[in-house]
Design a protein around this motif. Structure first.
Motif, short mmCIF file in Angstrom:
data_model
loop_
_atom_site.label_atom_id
_atom_site.label_comp_id
_atom_site.label_asym_id
_atom_site.label_seq_id
_atom_site.Cartn_x
_atom_site.Cartn_y
_atom_site.Cartn_z
N SER A 43 -43.92 24.64 47.93
CA SER A 43 -43.57 25.60 48.78
C SER A 43 -44.81 25.67 49.89
O SER A 43 -46.08 25.64 49.59
N PRO A 44 -44.59 25.91 51.22
CA PRO A 44 -45.69 26.29 51.93
C PRO A 44 -46.51 27.42 51.72
O PRO A 44 -47.67 27.16 51.93
N GLU A 45 -45.92 28.36 51.08
CA GLU A 45 -46.76 29.39 50.80
C GLU A 45 -47.83 29.16 49.72
O GLU A 45 -48.98 29.49 49.83
N VAL A 49 -52.31 28.12 49.56
CA VAL A 49 -53.42 28.58 48.46
C VAL A 49 -54.03 27.52 47.98
O VAL A 49 -55.12 27.32 47.75
N ASN A 50 -53.32 26.64 47.42
CA ASN A 50 -53.75 25.48 46.97
C ASN A 50 -52.95 24.21 47.25
O ASN A 50 -51.86 23.91 47.04
N GLY A 62 -59.44 37.17 47.46
CA GLY A 62 -59.55 36.21 48.36
C GLY A 62 -60.00 34.87 48.19
O GLY A 62 -59.73 33.85 48.87
N ALA A 63 -60.79 34.86 47.31
CA ALA A 63 -61.51 33.52 46.83
C ALA A 63 -60.72 32.74 45.83
O ALA A 63 -59.94 33.20 45.13
N VAL A 64 -60.44 31.40 46.21
CA VAL A 64 -59.46 30.54 45.44
C VAL A 64 -60.34 29.67 44.51
O VAL A 64 -61.47 28.96 45.12
#
Length: 210
Positions: A43-45, A49-50, A62-64
């Motif tokens: 999904s775009p969402e 994120v990844n 907020g850090a991935v």
């Protein structure tokens, strides 16, 4: 800190189980976002994120952080009060980094390659980080056999979460031989309350069969 500050994107049928266990070991509040393999991971969402569309993915303020081994190491460092880092001695730190990255590199690659029938031929073994499957398994057995009772010695660390998960899955799916050192090490790991909590939570999140 609230659960919304630490979010795990995961699926119970994935390496996300490693990250869930590690989170339970930290004792910190966290929130889970289940990512389905029926398109949810594309999904775009989630891709925002990844971009790899892979789980586990951890978002901390907020850090991935992606990659299960990196998530384990990150959480141990982010929450030192959980005492999941090695003793500050060269020997303990060396064992911590050595076996954590050995499991994330040669072990995972060798096991996956064998499962897919893609192991390098013997004459090309110098080209791959794992050398040969048998050699990798023998060295992993040495790590498990020397765990006293844990990979770095008396202290349980994030390395045990990751290395132990690789061995436990290998025994479950029979992609690793059931050597006594492996079995004994996994039994010690699975007696931990955090492992039991994480396992129960992931089992409860498994898709229901009709």
């Amino acid at each position: 800190m609230t659960a919304d500050d630490l979010v795990l994107h995961t699926n119970p049928m994935s390496r996300g189980r490693i990250a869930r266990w590690m989170l339970e070991e930290t004792g910190q509040p966290y929130r889970v976002e289940l990512v389905g393999f029926d398109g949810g991971n594309r999904s775009p969402e989630f891709l925002a994120v990844n971009p790899m569309g892979k789980v586990p993915t951890l978002v901390h303020g907020g850090a991935v952080v992606t990659e299960a081994a990196a998530i384990c190491a990150y959480l141990a460092d982010a929450f030192p009060q959980a005492d999941l880092l090695p003793d500050p001695t060269p020997a303990s730190r060396a064992a911590y980094f050595r076996w954590l990255f050995f499991a994330a590199g040669p072990v995972e690659t060798a096991v996956t390659a064998k499962s897919l029938g893609l192991l390098a031929p013997p004459e090309r073994s110098r080209m791959v980080g794992y050398g040969s499957f048998d050699q990798t398994v023998d060295v992993l057995e040495q790590a498990a056999a020397s765990a006293a009772p844990w990979i770095t010695g008396a202290r349980f660390t994030a390395a045990d979460v990751y290395v132990g998960s690789q061995i436990a899955w290998g025994l479950m799916f029979k992609s690793l031989p059931a050597r006594p050192a492996f079995v004994a090490y996994v039994e010690r790991l699975q007696a931990r309350p955090a492992w039991q909590r994480a396992s129960a939570l992931d089992d409860a999140a498994m898709p229901k069969q009709d």
